[in-house]
Design a protein around this motif. Sequence first.
Motif, PDB file in Angstrom:
ATOM      1  N   LEU A   1      10.495   0.608  -8.517  1.00  0.00           N
ATOM      2  CA  LEU A   1      10.281   0.532  -9.961  1.00  0.00           C
ATOM      3  C   LEU A   1      11.034   1.644 -10.677  1.00  0.00           C
ATOM      4  O   LEU A   1      11.696   1.402 -11.694  1.00  0.00           O
ATOM      5  CB  LEU A   1       8.785   0.625 -10.281  1.00  0.00           C
ATOM      6  CG  LEU A   1       8.404   0.651 -11.760  1.00  0.00           C
ATOM      7  CD1 LEU A   1       8.814  -0.642 -12.449  1.00  0.00           C
ATOM      8  CD2 LEU A   1       6.912   0.896 -11.911  1.00  0.00           C
ATOM      9  N   GLU A   2      10.970   2.850 -10.145  1.00  0.00           N
ATOM     10  CA  GLU A   2      11.681   3.972 -10.759  1.00  0.00           C
ATOM     11  C   GLU A   2      13.190   3.750 -10.708  1.00  0.00           C
ATOM     12  O   GLU A   2      13.899   4.024 -11.680  1.00  0.00           O
ATOM     13  CB  GLU A   2      11.306   5.284 -10.073  1.00  0.00           C
ATOM     14  CG  GLU A   2      11.941   6.507 -10.704  1.00  0.00           C
ATOM     15  CD  GLU A   2      11.630   6.670 -12.194  1.00  0.00           C
ATOM     16  OE1 GLU A   2      12.515   7.181 -12.910  1.00  0.00           O
ATOM     17  OE2 GLU A   2      10.538   6.265 -12.644  1.00  0.00           O
ATOM     18  N   ASP A   3      13.689   3.237  -9.577  1.00  0.00           N
ATOM     19  CA  ASP A   3      15.121   2.943  -9.459  1.00  0.00           C
ATOM     20  C   ASP A   3      15.540   1.897 -10.489  1.00  0.00           C
ATOM     21  O   ASP A   3      16.579   2.049 -11.143  1.00  0.00           O
ATOM     22  CB  ASP A   3      15.458   2.452  -8.048  1.00  0.00           C
ATOM     23  CG  ASP A   3      15.288   3.524  -6.991  1.00  0.00           C
ATOM     24  OD1 ASP A   3      15.173   4.720  -7.338  1.00  0.00           O
ATOM     25  OD2 ASP A   3      15.263   3.156  -5.784  1.00  0.00           O
ATOM     26  N   GLU A   4      14.733   0.852 -10.637  1.00  0.00           N
ATOM     27  CA  GLU A   4      15.026  -0.190 -11.624  1.00  0.00           C
ATOM     28  C   GLU A   4      14.988   0.371 -13.040  1.00  0.00           C
ATOM     29  O   GLU A   4      15.809   0.013 -13.881  1.00  0.00           O
ATOM     30  CB  GLU A   4      14.029  -1.343 -11.512  1.00  0.00           C
ATOM     31  CG  GLU A   4      14.365  -2.358 -10.459  1.00  0.00           C
ATOM     32  CD  GLU A   4      15.708  -3.039 -10.688  1.00  0.00           C
ATOM     33  OE1 GLU A   4      16.006  -3.447 -11.830  1.00  0.00           O
ATOM     34  OE2 GLU A   4      16.453  -3.154  -9.712  1.00  0.00           O
TER      35      GLU A   4
ATOM     36  N   ILE B   1      -3.552   1.392   4.947  1.00  0.00           N
ATOM     37  CA  ILE B   1      -2.438   2.316   5.174  1.00  0.00           C
ATOM     38  C   ILE B   1      -1.115   1.627   4.836  1.00  0.00           C
ATOM     39  O   ILE B   1      -0.279   2.171   4.106  1.00  0.00           O
ATOM     40  CB  ILE B   1      -2.425   2.841   6.624  1.00  0.00           C
ATOM     41  CG1 ILE B   1      -3.674   3.677   6.904  1.00  0.00           C
ATOM     42  CG2 ILE B   1      -1.152   3.635   6.913  1.00  0.00           C
ATOM     43  CD1 ILE B   1      -3.792   4.932   6.079  1.00  0.00           C
ATOM     44  N   LYS B   2      -0.939   0.410   5.359  1.00  0.00           N
ATOM     45  CA  LYS B   2       0.296  -0.328   5.061  1.00  0.00           C
ATOM     46  C   LYS B   2       0.409  -0.587   3.563  1.00  0.00           C
ATOM     47  O   LYS B   2       1.505  -0.506   2.993  1.00  0.00           O
ATOM     48  CB  LYS B   2       0.323  -1.653   5.821  1.00  0.00           C
ATOM     49  CG  LYS B   2       0.618  -1.513   7.296  1.00  0.00           C
ATOM     50  CD  LYS B   2       0.679  -2.898   7.947  1.00  0.00           C
ATOM     51  CE  LYS B   2       1.033  -2.817   9.411  1.00  0.00           C
ATOM     52  NZ  LYS B   2       1.092  -4.169  10.029  1.00  0.00           N
ATOM     53  N   GLY B   3      -0.707  -0.894   2.931  1.00  0.00           N
ATOM     54  CA  GLY B   3      -0.707  -1.116   1.490  1.00  0.00           C
ATOM     55  C   GLY B   3      -0.304   0.133   0.734  1.00  0.00           C
ATOM     56  O   GLY B   3       0.396   0.059  -0.279  1.00  0.00           O
ATOM     57  N   GLY B   4      -0.737   1.281   1.219  1.00  0.00           N
ATOM     58  CA  GLY B   4      -0.331   2.547   0.599  1.00  0.00           C
ATOM     59  C   GLY B   4       1.170   2.762   0.690  1.00  0.00           C
ATOM     60  O   GLY B   4       1.813   3.155  -0.288  1.00  0.00           O
ATOM     61  N   TYR B   5       1.733   2.483   1.852  1.00  0.00           N
ATOM     62  CA  TYR B   5       3.183   2.610   2.014  1.00  0.00           C
ATOM     63  C   TYR B   5       3.921   1.624   1.119  1.00  0.00           C
ATOM     64  O   TYR B   5       4.945   1.956   0.514  1.00  0.00           O
ATOM     65  CB  TYR B   5       3.599   2.405   3.474  1.00  0.00           C
ATOM     66  CG  TYR B   5       3.397   3.635   4.322  1.00  0.00           C
ATOM     67  CD1 TYR B   5       4.202   4.759   4.159  1.00  0.00           C
ATOM     68  CD2 TYR B   5       2.396   3.682   5.300  1.00  0.00           C
ATOM     69  CE1 TYR B   5       4.026   5.892   4.929  1.00  0.00           C
ATOM     70  CE2 TYR B   5       2.208   4.809   6.076  1.00  0.00           C
ATOM     71  CZ  TYR B   5       3.029   5.914   5.887  1.00  0.00           C
ATOM     72  OH  TYR B   5       2.840   7.025   6.649  1.00  0.00           O
ATOM     73  N   LEU B   6       3.383   0.400   1.029  1.00  0.00           N
ATOM     74  CA  LEU B   6       3.992  -0.586   0.143  1.00  0.00           C
ATOM     75  C   LEU B   6       3.952  -0.119  -1.308  1.00  0.00           C
ATOM     76  O   LEU B   6       4.928  -0.289  -2.053  1.00  0.00           O
ATOM     77  CB  LEU B   6       3.270  -1.933   0.262  1.00  0.00           C
ATOM     78  CG  LEU B   6       3.583  -2.767   1.492  1.00  0.00           C
ATOM     79  CD1 LEU B   6       2.646  -3.982   1.558  1.00  0.00           C
ATOM     80  CD2 LEU B   6       5.027  -3.227   1.485  1.00  0.00           C
ATOM     81  N   ALA B   7       2.837   0.479  -1.705  1.00  0.00           N
ATOM     82  CA  ALA B   7       2.708   0.969  -3.076  1.00  0.00           C
ATOM     83  C   ALA B   7       3.731   2.067  -3.363  1.00  0.00           C
ATOM     84  O   ALA B   7       4.363   2.079  -4.423  1.00  0.00           O
ATOM     85  CB  ALA B   7       1.288   1.486  -3.323  1.00  0.00           C
ATOM     86  N   VAL B   8       3.915   2.977  -2.418  1.00  0.00           N
ATOM     87  CA  VAL B   8       4.909   4.049  -2.584  1.00  0.00           C
ATOM     88  C   VAL B   8       6.307   3.456  -2.677  1.00  0.00           C
ATOM     89  O   VAL B   8       7.109   3.828  -3.550  1.00  0.00           O
ATOM     90  CB  VAL B   8       4.816   5.063  -1.425  1.00  0.00           C
ATOM     91  CG1 VAL B   8       5.997   6.035  -1.451  1.00  0.00           C
ATOM     92  CG2 VAL B   8       3.503   5.822  -1.492  1.00  0.00           C
ATOM     93  N   GLU B   9       6.613   2.508  -1.804  1.00  0.00           N
ATOM     94  CA  GLU B   9       7.930   1.871  -1.809  1.00  0.00           C
ATOM     95  C   GLU B   9       8.165   1.114  -3.117  1.00  0.00           C
ATOM     96  O   GLU B   9       9.245   1.232  -3.720  1.00  0.00           O
ATOM     97  CB  GLU B   9       8.036   0.904  -0.628  1.00  0.00           C
ATOM     98  CG  GLU B   9       9.385   0.252  -0.481  1.00  0.00           C
ATOM     99  CD  GLU B   9       9.437  -0.697   0.709  1.00  0.00           C
ATOM    100  OE1 GLU B   9      10.037  -1.767   0.561  1.00  0.00           O
ATOM    101  OE2 GLU B   9       8.872  -0.361   1.774  1.00  0.00           O
TER     102      GLU B   9
END
Length: 81
Positions: A45-48, A32-40
């Motif tokens: 990445l999109e912001d960059e 679950i935490k990994g999923g949140y990290l992936a979304v973040e």
Amino acid sequence: MAITIRNTEEHYYMIRELKALTQSNVTTKALIKGGYLAVELGQQLEDERQRRIQAESELADLKATIGQYLDSHQALKSAID
């Protein structure tokens, strides 16, 4: 919510690394935490990507401005000579 993970042997190294990354000893918590990290990270990445596109656009504008300056400078030198 229940999460069933099959073939954990196949994913052993990924799960081990994910637990270390998320500082969790429980596989489902790590997932679950990994999923949140992936979304973040995806958002970062999109912001960059957007910042890079903006910087490239500004660079192109600056290059065009410098090109115009150099052309004008050359035309002025030619007019004087």
